[in-house]
Every structure is written in C-alpha cells, then in structure tokens.
Scaffold this active site. Structure first.
Site, PDB file in Angstrom:
ATOM      1  N   HIS A  13       0.831  -1.208   0.000  1.00  0.00           N
ATOM      2  CA  HIS A  13       0.000   0.000   0.000  1.00  0.00           C
ATOM      3  C   HIS A  13       0.863   1.254   0.000  1.00  0.00           C
ATOM      4  CE1 HIS A  13      -2.491   3.157   1.879  1.00  0.00           C
ATOM      5  NE2 HIS A  13      -3.445   2.627   1.144  1.00  0.00           N
ATOM      6  N   ARG A  16      -8.328   3.467  -9.179  1.00  0.00           N
ATOM      7  CA  ARG A  16      -8.664   2.798  -7.909  1.00  0.00           C
ATOM      8  C   ARG A  16      -9.649   3.694  -7.165  1.00  0.00           C
ATOM      9  NH1 ARG A  16      -2.878   1.498  -7.839  1.00  0.00           N
ATOM     10  NH2 ARG A  16      -2.614  -0.756  -7.640  1.00  0.00           N
ATOM     11  N   ARG A  25     -11.941   0.701 -11.530  1.00  0.00           N
ATOM     12  CA  ARG A  25     -11.975  -0.636 -10.922  1.00  0.00           C
ATOM     13  C   ARG A  25     -12.937  -0.600  -9.746  1.00  0.00           C
ATOM     14  NH1 ARG A  25      -6.777  -3.118  -8.098  1.00  0.00           N
ATOM     15  NH2 ARG A  25      -7.452  -1.648  -6.504  1.00  0.00           N
ATOM     16  N   GLY A  73      -3.040  -7.705 -13.459  1.00  0.00           N
ATOM     17  CA  GLY A  73      -2.653  -7.161 -12.154  1.00  0.00           C
ATOM     18  C   GLY A  73      -1.401  -7.902 -11.719  1.00  0.00           C
ATOM     19  N   SER A  74      -0.275  -7.400 -12.183  1.00  0.00           N
ATOM     20  CA  SER A  74       0.963  -8.166 -11.957  1.00  0.00           C
ATOM     21  C   SER A  74       1.353  -8.207 -10.475  1.00  0.00           C
ATOM     22  CB  SER A  74       2.095  -7.569 -12.793  1.00  0.00           C
ATOM     23  OG  SER A  74       2.146  -6.176 -12.611  1.00  0.00           O
ATOM     24  N   ASP A  97      -0.704  -8.770  -7.787  1.00  0.00           N
ATOM     25  CA  ASP A  97      -1.310  -9.960  -7.198  1.00  0.00           C
ATOM     26  C   ASP A  97      -0.911 -11.216  -7.968  1.00  0.00           C
ATOM     27  OD1 ASP A  97      -2.787  -9.300  -4.865  1.00  0.00           O
ATOM     28  OD2 ASP A  97      -4.112  -8.102  -6.123  1.00  0.00           O
ATOM     29  N   CYS A 102      -1.908  -3.239 -15.410  1.00  0.00           N
ATOM     30  CA  CYS A 102      -1.971  -2.083 -14.502  1.00  0.00           C
ATOM     31  C   CYS A 102      -1.204  -2.312 -13.210  1.00  0.00           C
ATOM     32  CB  CYS A 102      -3.416  -1.701 -14.220  1.00  0.00           C
ATOM     33  SG  CYS A 102      -4.342  -3.002 -13.426  1.00  0.00           S
TER      34      CYS A 102
HETATM   35  C1  PEP Z   1      -2.375  -5.653  -9.052  1.00  0.00           C
HETATM   36  O1  PEP Z   1      -2.654  -6.568  -8.291  1.00  0.00           O
HETATM   37  O2  PEP Z   1      -1.424  -5.694  -9.863  1.00  0.00           O
HETATM   38  C2  PEP Z   1      -3.166  -4.412  -9.037  1.00  0.00           C
HETATM   39  C3  PEP Z   1      -3.000  -3.465  -9.933  1.00  0.00           C
HETATM   40  O3  PEP Z   1      -4.066  -4.257  -8.035  1.00  0.00           O
HETATM   41  P1  PEP Z   1      -3.704  -3.885  -6.513  1.00  0.00           P
HETATM   42  O4  PEP Z   1      -2.259  -3.560  -6.453  1.00  0.00           O
HETATM   43  O5  PEP Z   1      -4.592  -2.776  -6.150  1.00  0.00           O
HETATM   44  O6  PEP Z   1      -4.037  -5.156  -5.792  1.00  0.00           O
HETATM   45 MG    MG Z   2      -4.577  -6.509  -7.352  1.00  0.00          MG
END
Ligand code: PEP
Ligand code: MG
Length: 803
Positions: A420, A521, A569, A691-692, A694, A743
């Site tokens: 975060h 976001r 999102r 979502g690289s 996760d 993203c």
């Molecule tokens: C991700 O998982 O790459 C992503 C963009 O989402 P977040 O970082 O908010 O989980």
């Molecule tokens: Mg994610």
C-alpha cells in the site's frame, strides 16, 4: 506578595513571587489571570494553611514518630507507615477557623460564577520549588468534579495526605529533606461545564500564517477534538481586524460529556440538527481569538491552547482557557528563520552523508524534512503531523492516506514494492522507501532526514541531490503551451495509460501524455471522500451519499480527460481495510488471510454485500447516464472463477449497466486461474488488465507485503513463471479479439517487462504518473526496433529470393 500570610487566597491575588506559599501551579494561574487571560476562577488553600493544620493538630509530631519507628528500606513497613499517616490526616478535623475559611471561599466562588454548589477541581500545588520534582513524585493529585463544601474540605485533606506517599517519604529520607519543611498548597477551581470546547493555535498549523488564530471546536468536552473523535468546526480569525475570515462547519456526530450519575465522561450521539450546527458563535470565536493573542503575548511565542465555553455562565465570562503550551512546529521554524536557506547550502553530498536505514526504492524522488514516527493514524502524534513532514511508520493502509497526502516522503519498516505504501506514494508523487525493517526504531521524531526514494536510502540530515525533477510537473517543460505538450511525445501503437486513485491529483497530471486512465482505484474516494462503510450507510438510509460521492470523484477525472477512457476498478479493499471504515466492524469478518479472503468479486455476489456493490454500479450509471461521461468503463478485481463473473454481470444488468459498444467491462487478470482459463474468461468480457502485483504473489506463493521475501528476490515480476502466465493471458485475449492491458507496478519499474509486453502485442500499458513519459519513450523505441527487426527479416527473405 499579595497573598503573604494568608491561609486562603483568590487565584488573582497570587503572583510568581508567591510560589513558596501557593506552589507553582497556583502562581502560574495567578499570573495568567493578571495578564487578562481567563482561566477558570478559583482560590488556593496556601501552604500556610497546611502548616497551621499540621501544627495545631499536633500531626507533625505524630507523623515524624511513625516515620522514625520504621526501617525505611523495608518496603512493607514503609507502605504501612504511609497508609497510617494518610489515614491520620484524613481523620483529623481541621482547625475550625481554617475549615470555615475554605467553606466561605467556596460559597463566595459559587456567587462569583453564579452557580449553586458548582463542580470544582481540587488540585495539589507543590510549593518546594527548589526541590527536585521527584520529592513530590506521585503527589500531584487532582480530584475532578467535586461538589459541595463538605467534599471540598475532604479533598483538600486528601491532597495534603498525598504528601506522604511511600515514594515521597522514602525520597525525602534519602535526601535528608525534613518532612516538616515540605508544604503543600491546594487549588480549588471551578470545573468548566463545557458546552463547546476545542483547541486553537496562534499560528496556522498547516501554512504557518501567523496573522490568524485557527480555532477548532466541537460540542461537549475538548477530548472529542483533542482525541480526534470528531471532525471539528474550524474558525479562522484575523488577528488584526478581529474578524472571522473563514469558517467550516463540520458534522460533529458525537460529543463527550460528563455524566454526573456515572461520575465519568461518556460519549453521546448527537441529533443531526445539532451535529450540523456551529458549535461556536462568531462572537465567541472572536473572544477566544482575543484570549489567544494575549496568551501569545504573555509567553512570547506561538501557542497551542485548549479552551472551553461554560454552559452555566454568561458570555463573555464563560470563555475559558484550560491549557496553554508552546506550539511545536512553527516556533522551531521561526527560530530557524533565515537559517533555512543557509541550511540548504549546508546540505551535505550523499557520499558524505550518514545512512540511517536502507530499504526498497518504492517511489522515486528525494525529499528532506522533519521525521515523525507514527504508529497509529488516529493517535495524538498523528495529529501533530504537518504538511512537509516525513512519515515514518511500520506499514500503511487506507486509514493512513490523509496523513500520507501531507507527507514530503514516506519510510516504512515493512512492505514490498507493491505494498500500500509503495503504490500510494507513487501515485501521490512523493518519494518512499519501504521495507527498511527498522526505520521506526532508528529514526526518532524531530530528526531531520533525507529520503531518497530512487535509491532506497534514508540519510541523516539534509542531503543535497543532483538536480533531478522530483515531481512530474517539473518533468514537463513549462515553456511549451499545454495544448501541444501532449502532442510532442512520440505516438505509440501501444497505448500508454496512467494509474490514478485520488481524483484531485488529476489536476496535477493533466498535461502528461497518457491515452487514458488504465486503472482508477476508487478506494481513495471511499476512504477520503466517503469514510463510511457502504452497508452502514445503507442501514442509515444514506446509500445515496455513497453513490453521489463516488460518482463525483469518478466524474472529476472522467470529465478532465474526456474523451479518453477511464477504467474504473470496482472496490478492492480487503476485509480488514473495510473494517477500518466508520461503522465497518459490524459488517466485516476478521479473516486470517484477508489478502486471499473475501475480496473483489467474491464480495459483490455475496448476499450480505450485494446491495453495497449495487451502490458502486449505480455510481457508474450516474456518471455515464446522468452526467453523460461515456468514457467511463469498469473493471472487476480479484476474479477467480468464470461463474462469479457471470453472476456479477447479472447484478450489473439488474441495476441497468450492460456491456455495449461504448461501455467496456474488463476483468483483472491477477489470480492464476484467469491465466490458466484465459480463453474461457475471454468469452465473457471485453478485455483483461493484468494485475501483476497480485499475479506475482499468487503464481509464486509470496506475500507481496513481505519485505523479507522481496529482499531475497522472490517477489519479482520477471520470474519466468510469472512471465509465462502473462503471455498466456495476452495470447488468449488476442485469439478471442479482446483487448489486454496491464496495470500492476511491473512496467513502471522494469523496462525489460515493457519490452516483453510490447513484443507480445499488448494493447495498452498503464503506469504510475511518474512513469508515463519514460514509458512512452521506451515503448516508442521498442516499437521502432520491432519494425526494424521485421524489416530486416523481410530483407533477408527477399535477398534469398534473389530477385
Ligand atoms: C495488481 O494486483 O497488480 C493491481 C493493480 O491491483 P492492486 O495492487 O490494487 O491489488
Ligand atoms: Mg490486485
């Protein structure tokens, strides 16, 4: 020495010369009153009264006998002696004339404040100023909410008795301070029956403007403001004109009040009309400001003042100052004054600077400032945090965002490049070093530090940086007209999108050459603009508030960049983060692993959450249909299965949101199941966004917030298994004519991943604001290289044909 020889004296009769007679506390209150500062009225039972009591009742001798009879080093004996002495004091009646005097003053005080039997505070006021603090250890007894003359007499004795706490007896014995020469005065002061209360500053705490007094106010006792329980009303009063120049009336949902039946302070909810009403009149605000100016003059520096307005008394006598201390930040800055420029000159180069901690370079740039170590975003320390300070903490979550927005840089103990703290810092455009393990131990509040977010280093003191633009605005040449600015960057076949969460940030990044927002976001809007859990709002019948605010935030961005698309999102908080929203505890489970728990679409289709999800859908509908911003598309986070996607699409349709020519629905490809069954998913939606962050944690089985694994090189999007998953998604999407984007942070950090993606034919790449320009240049060069390679191959083929 106005009070000389007196047994009891009014506070305004005493001055600093009277310390031996009335103690430091009473003397200080007397000085304030003399300076015209309105502290709650009262009187002091002097040290002379104490001496009279001890001598005339023969208590001194009895007490000394008890002390002499024990072995002072024997704790049990000492404790017992202390207990006996204190009891003796409490049981011995005062000389009649003295007792009558204390009672008379109480009755007179009642008359003065116009209240029958007023509640008072009875406080010890140590007199032996020349003795070290410790000789009075534990004796600064204070009894609040004391009512009636009988009780006052009792509590005065209780204060006297506290002079014989075991520790104090022991200390005086050790230091050979005669017990019979240590006196105690006692202050009896009206309790403020606080109708409204709060704090005020004689310098603007954020801007440093010292032409104004800033007043924060709420209903009831001041704890609600000091403890951060409510957003207070804010009044700004000009020191010269004594006019209220600005005010913001907040909704103060609760108040802390004294409950006489329970004998303690309690928190109550306020009806909406009262919550929304100003807790202070302009007249009162001006009176407070006048007091603040006097206090500033009296102490000769900027002050941080606690105040209260009494509900029993009449204006202006009801405006009271309850505490005044020097303001911490701006006094220091003022003292430094012109030294700041000098300080900049004195900044040392990095090679000569002392490194305090190292960590991951999570957000580029370099910034210096005063460090503040804060472990809880709602704590007292957090409230001291000022614009431009450096935030040092263990780890952040959405509750921290308001503080992060004020920070010049961020340093955390924990977390990796996709934590975060890292994501938000990049988005806010402030340097961050995460995963340092020990920043909160090694950095102390008040230290000046320099955070180099490009190298992952925190230095002691101010360190000079080679002149690199710290913020993206600086990266944009100011001489070029805005309209053509975007056009001068290379055109790329692969679209370059930008990630954004905080709607207001769009103003700052508007001139960057991006083709759309590839990830908006909405968690920022929910924590910052809404603050409440959606289910709580629904229960209160306030679902519309959620819809309106969310729509407002999205529309701000969508209208600013129209007709470029904004891919919103839907919310992707984890349950622990949802719990942090006001009213959230009731609706959120405590999960052992929120990261892989009730997250993303699994929430939306759950009977308990479905209605909350519909609020998000309604917000999108409002933006698209009512506001006409058809450039808003959506994206589903943390998709695990095809059936849940079908279910979510059904819910969206129920509310009226259907896929169409100008309305695209994407899914996040961030759980490996989406890569494995990418072709199945491709049949359901218009596109994917990888979502690289996760995806990497789930393909490799590494916690993305673990700095230990990150340091060991496990959390790395360049791992062949992750790259393979990415390739599977891109190929399946292309095969089915769907668009594919990315993203996660990977392309913002690793140029080689950008090349990999472009070669695979990805449609768009969404990066952090600071990476928009470099990524556009990089993609352009890769695309040219690809064309040259293809040309070369063609030439080779042609040459083989030999024509
Ligand atoms: C991700 O998982 O790459 C992503 C963009 O989402 P977040 O970082 O908010 O989980
Ligand atoms: Mg994610």
């Amino acid at each position: 020495m106005a009070a000389k020889g007196k047994l009891v004296a009014w506070l305004e009769e005493v001055s600093k010369e009277d310390v031996p007679l009335v103690g430091g506390k009473a003397a200080n209150l007397g000085e304030l009153l003399r300076a015209g500062i309105r502290v709650p009225p009262g009187y002091v039972v002097t040290a002379e009264a104490y001496r009279k009591f001890m001598e005339e009742t023969g208590l001194f001798n009895k007490i000394l006998d008890i002390i002499k009879s024990i072995d002072i080093n024997n704790t049990a004996q000492l404790e017992e002696a202390s207990r006996k002495i204190k009891q003796l004091i409490l049981d011995t009646p005062m000389p009649k004339d003295l007792e009558e005097l204390i009672r008379q003053y109480y009755r007179e005080l009642a008359k003065r404040v116009g209240v029958e039997n007023p509640l008072v505070a009875v406080r010890s006021s140590a007199t032996a100023e020349d003795l070290p603090e410790a000789s009075f250890a534990g004796q600064q007894d204070t009894y609040l909410n004391v009512r009636g003359e009988d009780e006052v007499v009792k509590k005065v004795k209780a204060c006297w008795a506290s002079l014989f706490n075991a520790r104090a007896i022991f200390y005086r014995e050790q230091m050979k301070i005669p017990h019979e020469k240590t006196y105690m005065a006692v202050v009896v002061q009206k309790m403020v029956m606080s109708r409204s209360a709060g704090v005020m500053f004689t310098v603007h705490p954020v801007t440093g403007d010292d032409n104004v007094v800033v007043i924060e106010s709420a209903w009831g006792l001041g704890e609600a403001v000091v403890g951060g329980k409510v957003t207070p009303d804010e009044f700004i009063v000009d020191k010269k004109t004594l006019k209220v120049v600005d005010k913001k009336i907040a909704e103060k949902k609760i108040a802390i009040i004294y409950d006489p039946e329970k004998g303690k302070n309690i928190e109550i909810e306020l009806p909406p009309e009262k919550a929304k009403a100003p807790s202070l009149s302009d007249e009162e605000a001006v009176e407070l400001a006048k007091q603040a100016i006097k206090i500033e003059k009296h102490y000769g520096m900027y002050m941080d003042i606690e105040w209260a307005i009494d509900q029993e008394m009449k204006f202006p006598d009801n405006v009271f100052i309850v505490q005044a201390r020097p303001e911490t930040i701006w006094n220091v800055k003022k003292k430094k004054g012109g030294e700041e420029a000098k300080e900049a000159e004195e900044a040392v180069p990095p090679e000569k600077a002392e490194v305090i901690v190292r960590g991951l370079p999570a957000s580029p740039g370099i910034a210096s400032g005063v460090a503040r170590v804060i472990l809880d975003p709602h704590s007292e320390e957090a409230k001291q945090f000022r614009e431009g300070d450096i935030l040092v903490t263990k780890m952040t979550d959405p509750d921290w965002v308001p503080i992060m927005k004020k920070a010049a840089a961020i340093v955390t103990d924990e977390g990796g490049m996709t934590s975060h703290a890292a994501i938000v810092s990049r988005e806010l455009g402030i340097p961050a070093v995460v995963g340092t393990r020990e920043a909160t131990k090694k950095i102390k509040t008040g230290m000046v530090v320099t955070v180099d977010g490009s190298r992952g280093v925190v230095y002691k003191g101010k360190v000079s940086a080679e002149k690199k633009p710290e913020k993206v605005e600086a990266a944009v040449a100011p001489a070029i007209p805005k309209e053509i600015l975007r056009e001068i960057y290379p055109v790329t076949a692969t679209k370059i999108y930008m990630n954004l969460g905080e709607p207001d940030a769009i103003d700052k990044y508007l001139d960057l050459p991006f083709d759309g927002i590839g990830l908006m976001r909405i968690e920022f809007i929910i924590t910052d603009w809404i603050g409440y859990h959606p289910l709580y709002l629904l229960e209160q019948g306030k679902g519309d508030f959620f819809v309106d605010k969310l729509a407002e935030g999205i529309a701000k961005v969508a209208s600013a960049i129209y007709p470029r698309p904004v891919v919103v999102r839907f919310s992707d908080f984890k349950s622990n983060e949802y719990r942090g929203l006001k009213g959230g505890e009731k609706y959120e489970p405590i999960e052992r692993n929120p990261m892989i728990g009730w997250r993303g679409v699994s929430r939306y289709i759950h009977p308990k959450y479905r209605e909350a999800f519909k609020l998000e859908v309604k917000a999108i509908l409002k933006v698209r249909e009512e506001m006409g911003l058809k450039n808003v598309w959506v994206m589903l986070p943390f998709v695990r299965t095809t059936w849940e996607v079908k279910e979510v699409l059904k819910i969206m349709e129920e509310v009226g949101l259907r896929r169409g020519k100008d309305f695209k629905v994407w899914i996040m490809a961030e759980v490996p199941s989406v890569a494995i069954l990418a072709e199945e998913f491709a049949k359901l939606v218009d596109g994917f966004s990888i979502g690289s962050n996760d995806l990497t944690q789930l393909v490799l089985g590494v916690d993305r917030d673990s700095q230990l694994l990150a340091e060991m090189g496990y959390f790395d999007e360049r791992d062949p298994a992750v790259l393979k998953a990415i390739a599977m998604i891109i190929k399946a999407a292309k095969k089915h004519g769907r668009t594919v984007s990315i993203c996660g942070q990977a392309p913002s950090v690793y140029p080689e991943i950008v090349e990999y993606l472009v070669r695979l034919g990805i449609d768009s790449i969404s990066v952090n604001p600071d990476a928009v320009i470099p990524t556009r240049r990089l993609v352009a060069s890769i695309e040219r290289k690809l064309m040259l390679e293809r040309l070369a191959k063609l030439e080779e083929k042609l040459s083989k044909l030999d024509i």
